[in-house]
Design an enzyme around this catalytic site. Sequence first.
Site, PDB file in Angstrom:
ATOM      1  N   LYS A   1       0.118   4.256  -0.263  1.00  0.00           N
ATOM      2  CA  LYS A   1      -0.552   5.423   0.338  1.00  0.00           C
ATOM      3  C   LYS A   1      -0.353   6.668  -0.533  1.00  0.00           C
ATOM      4  CE  LYS A   1       0.103   3.258   4.777  1.00  0.00           C
ATOM      5  NZ  LYS A   1       0.064   3.374   6.202  1.00  0.00           N
TER       6      LYS A   1
ATOM      7  N   GLY B   1       2.213   1.827  10.813  1.00  0.00           N
ATOM      8  CA  GLY B   1       3.124   2.970  10.695  1.00  0.00           C
ATOM      9  C   GLY B   1       3.801   3.352  11.995  1.00  0.00           C
TER      10      GLY B   1
ATOM     11  N   SER C   1       3.369  -2.541  10.398  1.00  0.00           N
ATOM     12  CA  SER C   1       4.815  -2.521  10.629  1.00  0.00           C
ATOM     13  C   SER C   1       5.506  -3.826  10.244  1.00  0.00           C
ATOM     14  CB  SER C   1       5.119  -2.141  12.085  1.00  0.00           C
ATOM     15  OG  SER C   1       4.656  -0.823  12.342  1.00  0.00           O
TER      16      SER C   1
ATOM     17  N   HIS D   1      -9.464   0.684   4.793  1.00  0.00           N
ATOM     18  CA  HIS D   1      -8.194   0.867   5.510  1.00  0.00           C
ATOM     19  C   HIS D   1      -8.440   1.772   6.716  1.00  0.00           C
ATOM     20  CE1 HIS D   1      -4.123   2.179   6.407  1.00  0.00           C
ATOM     21  NE2 HIS D   1      -3.706   1.100   5.753  1.00  0.00           N
TER      22      HIS D   1
ATOM     23  N   ASN E   1       0.865  -1.176   0.000  1.00  0.00           N
ATOM     24  CA  ASN E   1       0.000   0.000   0.000  1.00  0.00           C
ATOM     25  C   ASN E   1       0.906   1.232   0.000  1.00  0.00           C
ATOM     26  OD1 ASN E   1      -1.833   2.024   0.493  1.00  0.00           O
ATOM     27  ND2 ASN E   1      -2.312   1.392   2.584  1.00  0.00           N
TER      28      ASN E   1
ATOM     29  N   GLU F   1      -5.331  -5.623  10.357  1.00  0.00           N
ATOM     30  CA  GLU F   1      -4.337  -4.583  10.597  1.00  0.00           C
ATOM     31  C   GLU F   1      -4.650  -3.874  11.912  1.00  0.00           C
ATOM     32  OE1 GLU F   1      -2.343  -3.250   6.761  1.00  0.00           O
ATOM     33  OE2 GLU F   1      -4.150  -2.058   6.923  1.00  0.00           O
TER      34      GLU F   1
ATOM     35  N   GLU G   1      -6.879   4.186   7.908  1.00  0.00           N
ATOM     36  CA  GLU G   1      -6.698   5.622   7.646  1.00  0.00           C
ATOM     37  C   GLU G   1      -7.933   6.211   6.977  1.00  0.00           C
ATOM     38  OE1 GLU G   1      -2.953   5.317   5.597  1.00  0.00           O
ATOM     39  OE2 GLU G   1      -1.996   4.722   7.471  1.00  0.00           O
TER      40      GLU G   1
HETATM   41  C1  PEP Z   1      -0.808  -0.156   6.048  1.00  0.00           C
HETATM   42  O1  PEP Z   1      -0.936   1.044   5.905  1.00  0.00           O
HETATM   43  O2  PEP Z   1      -1.631  -0.929   5.546  1.00  0.00           O
HETATM   44  C2  PEP Z   1       0.331  -0.639   6.821  1.00  0.00           C
HETATM   45  C3  PEP Z   1       0.323  -1.864   7.232  1.00  0.00           C
HETATM   46  O3  PEP Z   1       1.342   0.272   7.065  1.00  0.00           O
HETATM   47  P1  PEP Z   1       2.777  -0.043   7.732  1.00  0.00           P
HETATM   48  O4  PEP Z   1       3.288  -1.312   7.117  1.00  0.00           O
HETATM   49  O5  PEP Z   1       3.604   1.138   7.421  1.00  0.00           O
HETATM   50  O6  PEP Z   1       2.531  -0.231   9.204  1.00  0.00           O
END
Ligand code: PEP
Length: 253
Positions: free
Chosen positions: A11, A171, A210, A95, A9, A165, A97
């Site tokens: 973003k 993040g 992460s 997601h 992703n 997630e 976000e």
């Molecule tokens: C995500 O935004 O789906 C995600 C898992 O981000 P990160 O790997 O940076 O934690």
Amino acid sequence: MRPWMVAGNWKMNKTIGEAVELARAIKEGTAEVKGGEIVVAPVFTALSSVYGVIKGSQVRLAAQNIYFEEKGAFTGEVAPGMAKDAGCEYVIIGHSERRKYFHETDASVNAKVKKALETGLKPILCVGETEEEREQGVTEFVVGLQIRRGLHAIENVDGITIAYEPVWAIGTGKNATPDQAQEVHSFIRSELDKLYGPKAGSLRVLYGGSVTADNIGDLAAMNDIDGALVGGASLKSETFISIITGTAKKRWS
Ligand code: PEP
């Protein structure tokens, strides 16, 4: 075993030129990898150009979001058919976000999952608890509700992928431990079994939060983790390719 998936992703990152360069490096660096699916999700403006690079390869294209109408007066939105037209096979839906900054609800997520399926796009439905919810001991309640509402009145589950997630892990550099992730993945599998019976066997459940080249091996070794949705670490080809090969090593033999 279900075919693994590693999805990146991107973003709101990368110009068209940068996205094309990254896609090319991923395509070339994973040409020999087998047994699963590699997906990249650039910004809307880069979808067509990235598709031009990965078309016919083992790398698939995803949109990061869609709207649940086909066309019309919805300024700023992108219809599922338009994402498909740009080359998308997948779409990330719900997601955290989008839920947090753009006020997406389980109802709008459900409408988007339905519309994606109707259009022939494969949804990657994101679910996950906040830190506060985990501390309150309501992780399963929250994730169960997001799944049941997100998949409400959907009978044909072909092509659906779930991404677990935990919001506190996205993040932050603070990934769920393999055991913590496995516990929720196992719960999600049992919920999917209750909802869909044997048909649930084809649904993949990815872990996201992460994920790095260092922790993917232990995560992908867990029984119910079918791959990863990767944010930050998908922005550099070397790390993303290491995550892909690390997953394939554990999930394909
Ligand atoms: C995500 O935004 O789906 C995600 C898992 O981000 P990160 O790997 O940076 O934690």
